[in-house]
Design a protein around this motif. Structure first.
Motif, mmCIF file in Angstrom:
data_model
loop_
_atom_site.group_PDB
_atom_site.id
_atom_site.type_symbol
_atom_site.label_atom_id
_atom_site.label_comp_id
_atom_site.label_asym_id
_atom_site.label_seq_id
_atom_site.Cartn_x
_atom_site.Cartn_y
_atom_site.Cartn_z
ATOM 1 N N ILE A 187 24.817 10.454 79.087
ATOM 2 C CA ILE A 187 25.329 10.309 80.449
ATOM 3 C C ILE A 187 24.605 11.259 81.407
ATOM 4 O O ILE A 187 24.175 10.870 82.500
ATOM 5 N N TYR A 188 24.443 12.505 80.991
ATOM 6 C CA TYR A 188 23.802 13.465 81.889
ATOM 7 C C TYR A 188 22.299 13.246 81.988
ATOM 8 O O TYR A 188 21.692 13.512 83.031
ATOM 9 N N SER A 189 21.687 12.734 80.935
ATOM 10 C CA SER A 189 20.274 12.361 81.029
ATOM 11 C C SER A 189 20.101 11.232 82.039
ATOM 12 O O SER A 189 19.160 11.230 82.845
ATOM 13 N N LEU A 190 21.012 10.253 81.990
ATOM 14 C CA LEU A 190 20.964 9.146 82.936
ATOM 15 C C LEU A 190 21.166 9.637 84.359
ATOM 16 O O LEU A 190 20.456 9.221 85.287
ATOM 17 N N ARG A 191 22.123 10.510 84.561
ATOM 18 C CA ARG A 191 22.369 11.044 85.897
ATOM 19 C C ARG A 191 21.119 11.706 86.459
ATOM 20 O O ARG A 191 20.771 11.533 87.630
ATOM 21 N N LEU A 192 20.436 12.465 85.623
ATOM 22 C CA LEU A 192 19.238 13.159 86.081
ATOM 23 C C LEU A 192 18.105 12.171 86.360
ATOM 24 O O LEU A 192 17.361 12.321 87.327
ATOM 25 N N THR A 193 18.002 11.138 85.543
ATOM 26 C CA THR A 193 16.945 10.143 85.708
ATOM 27 C C THR A 193 17.091 9.364 87.008
ATOM 28 O O THR A 193 16.108 9.113 87.716
ATOM 29 N N GLN A 194 18.325 8.963 87.338
ATOM 30 C CA GLN A 194 18.517 8.086 88.496
ATOM 31 C C GLN A 194 18.731 8.840 89.802
ATOM 32 O O GLN A 194 18.838 8.226 90.842
ATOM 33 N N ASP A 195 18.781 10.165 89.770
ATOM 34 C CA ASP A 195 18.979 10.936 90.998
ATOM 35 C C ASP A 195 17.998 12.109 91.014
ATOM 36 O O ASP A 195 18.269 13.165 90.449
ATOM 37 N N SER A 196 16.863 11.908 91.656
ATOM 38 C CA SER A 196 15.803 12.919 91.666
ATOM 39 C C SER A 196 16.224 14.199 92.389
ATOM 40 O O SER A 196 15.648 15.264 92.159
ATOM 41 N N GLY A 197 17.216 14.104 93.250
ATOM 42 C CA GLY A 197 17.654 15.283 93.986
ATOM 43 C C GLY A 197 18.775 16.050 93.316
ATOM 44 O O GLY A 197 19.267 17.043 93.859
ATOM 45 N N LEU A 198 19.155 15.620 92.122
ATOM 46 C CA LEU A 198 20.317 16.219 91.474
ATOM 47 C C LEU A 198 20.110 17.688 91.127
ATOM 48 O O LEU A 198 21.047 18.483 91.182
ATOM 49 N N LEU A 199 18.887 18.054 90.787
ATOM 50 C CA LEU A 199 18.634 19.453 90.420
ATOM 51 C C LEU A 199 18.883 20.405 91.581
ATOM 52 O O LEU A 199 19.130 21.601 91.369
ATOM 53 N N ASP A 200 18.853 19.884 92.812
ATOM 54 C CA ASP A 200 19.131 20.723 93.976
ATOM 55 C C ASP A 200 20.622 20.996 94.136
ATOM 56 O O ASP A 200 21.004 21.917 94.862
ATOM 57 N N ARG A 201 21.459 20.172 93.491
ATOM 58 C CA ARG A 201 22.916 20.319 93.635
ATOM 59 C C ARG A 201 23.591 20.812 92.358
ATOM 60 O O ARG A 201 24.804 20.916 92.308
ATOM 61 N N THR A 202 22.800 21.083 91.334
ATOM 62 C CA THR A 202 23.383 21.486 90.057
ATOM 63 C C THR A 202 22.775 22.789 89.568
ATOM 64 O O THR A 202 21.727 23.230 90.037
ATOM 65 N N ILE A 203 23.453 23.392 88.602
ATOM 66 C CA ILE A 203 22.979 24.617 87.955
ATOM 67 C C ILE A 203 22.994 24.381 86.451
ATOM 68 O O ILE A 203 23.960 23.826 85.900
ATOM 69 N N ASP A 204 21.922 24.758 85.800
ATOM 70 C CA ASP A 204 21.809 24.690 84.329
ATOM 71 C C ASP A 204 21.772 23.271 83.772
ATOM 72 O O ASP A 204 21.975 23.076 82.567
#
Length: 252
Positions: free
Chosen positions: A56-73
């Motif tokens: 699930i979290y791999s998918l979230r990261l794959t489909q949202d390139s900006g997610l690393l800007d809103r998440t930690i670790d």
């Protein structure tokens, strides 16, 4: 420590988990520890296959390139779960003033494994109640999702994550016809070339809905999360049977 009837963990034990993760260099653990420092309220637990959570979290990261800007670790979180030898893990969420932190621990609750935080606040289900025909207790909604998780509905894990920290006592319910739902999600799965990246369990959900009696009526409820996903959960008209669920990526 853990209440087997309600699926909770003491705030003291949760705080110990977060402190241990902070000592291991997880940046997101400190904000969770701060949130638990003065708390005496038990946290709600849920159980899931480790591979499902990692997927699930791999998918979230794959489909949202900006997610690393809103998440930690987040990347470390995914890697630890992918490398884990644990078949099942337990997880709980901690609300902070900036968003939500997800903590994963070993199935026996003794070893904290990984943690990640996301900024933002999900939509409260009770605030989107127009046309609802009734309400379901939040605790019962979580039980339904946990039943679906044991039946390998990965989308149920997304809903359970949000329900473990939801302050909503009542979740709005809507009437629906399974045949209509089945056609809708079958069409999305067939015609949307990104369906595998923007939805979870779409094809299975459409098949289950299509298999129900043409004149049947069911009830559905929606759960939203801070990552921009909406999970739709279907239950029987008498609310006794969990039928299936599907998660779709929405715009934030």
């Amino acid at each position: 420590m853990i209440n087997p009837n309600t699926g909770t963990l003491t705030a003291h034990k949760a705080l110990a988990h977060c402190r241990a993760l902070a000592q291991s260099g997880w940046e997101s653990a400190q904000s969770a520890a701060d949130g638990l420092e003065q708390s005496i309220t038990p946290v709600k637990l849920s159980r899931v296959k480790t591979a499902s959570m990692a997927g699930i979290y791999s998918l979230r990261l794959t489909q949202d390139s900006g997610l690393l800007d809103r998440t930690i670790d987040l990347e470390r979180f995914i890697q630890v779960l992918q490398d884990s030898n644990e078949q099942f893990i337990k997880f709980y969420s901690v609300s902070t003033n900036k968003g939500r932190t997800l903590v994963t621990v070993s199935d026996d609750l003794e070893r904290p494994l990984a943690i990640t935080a996301v900024k933002g606040t999900p939509t409260d289900p009770s605030s989107v109640a127009s046309g609802a025909v009734g309400f379901l207790k939040g605790s019962r909604a979580l039980e339904i999702c946990e039943t679906l998780i044991t039946a390998d509905w990965e989308s149920a894990c997304i809903a359970a994550e949000s329900l473990t920290i939801s302050t909503s006592q009542d979740i709005p319910l809507w009437l629906a016809t399974p045949q209509t739902l089945g056609r809708h999600y079958a069409d999305r799965a067939t015609h949307d070339e990104n369906s595998s990246r923007m939805g979870i369990d779409m094809e299975r959900f459409s098949q289950v809905m299509a298999s129900l009696a043409p004149d049947a009526m069911i009830r559905i409820f929606h759960v939203f999360d801070a990552y921009g996903w909406q999970t739709t959960v279907a239950v029987s008209d008498d609310l006794a049977e969990a039928l299936g669920c599907v998660a779709i990526k929405r715009r934030l």
